[in-house]
Design a protein around this motif. Structure first.
Motif: not given
Length: 154
Positions: A64-71, A101-108, A116-124
């Motif tokens: 009964h938890l969620g992890s929506p993206t906030v940024s 906060t998830f940091s992402i690196l895509g490489r060939n 590169t990317g960053e995604l911030v999720s909040c536990i609700i």
């Protein structure tokens, strides 16, 4: 999508191998901008399954938890093209009371950074739709992963 491109080691960043599919690219064969967020989300969801031990579905239905993206943020260095293989690496530079906060690196395959990317999720709490402290059963595997891999992408 194949989590943990071999050889896997717990001290290496969580990595997903991917191939750009035909429908993910424009007529010139270059990946659509919006597709990159899908690559990021696929990697984050695979991390939850493989490292935390629960899918997003289970997180909602059983806990009964969620992890929506906030940024979210994406930056592009090189194009990816239809049929091209690449990897997506994930690290976690920040962990607060209720956010990850998830940091992402895509490489060939040449090892060049493509995005590169960053995604911030909040536990609700799903019922109250309010942030909650990250439960220990989620926090502990993340802390272990952070300690083993470091927070920053190379």
């Amino acid at each position: 999508m194949t989590p943990n491109t071999p050889p896997y080691s717990p001290d290496r960043p969580f990595t997903v191998a991917r191939v750009v599919q035909w429908g993910e690219a424009d007529p010139a064969g270059i990946v659509y901008t919006t597709q990159f967020l899908d690559y990021v989300m696929e990697t984050v969801e695979a991390f939850w399954r493989e490292r935390i031990g629960v899918s997003f579905y289970q997180l909602h239905q059983q806990h009964h938890l969620g992890s929506p993206t906030v940024s979210s943020r994406l930056d592009f260095q090189k194009p990816l093209r239809s049929g091209e293989a690449f990897t997506v690496e994930l690290r976690i530079p920040r962990l607060s009371r209720s956010t990850i906060t998830f940091s992402i690196l895509g490489r060939n395959l040449a090892g060049e950074g493509c995005f590169t990317g960053e995604l911030v999720s909040c536990i609700i709490d799903d019922q109250k739709v309010r942030s909650v402290a990250i439960p220990d059963w989620i926090r502990q595997p993340i802390e272990t992963y952070r300690a083993a891999t470091g927070a920053d992408l190379d």
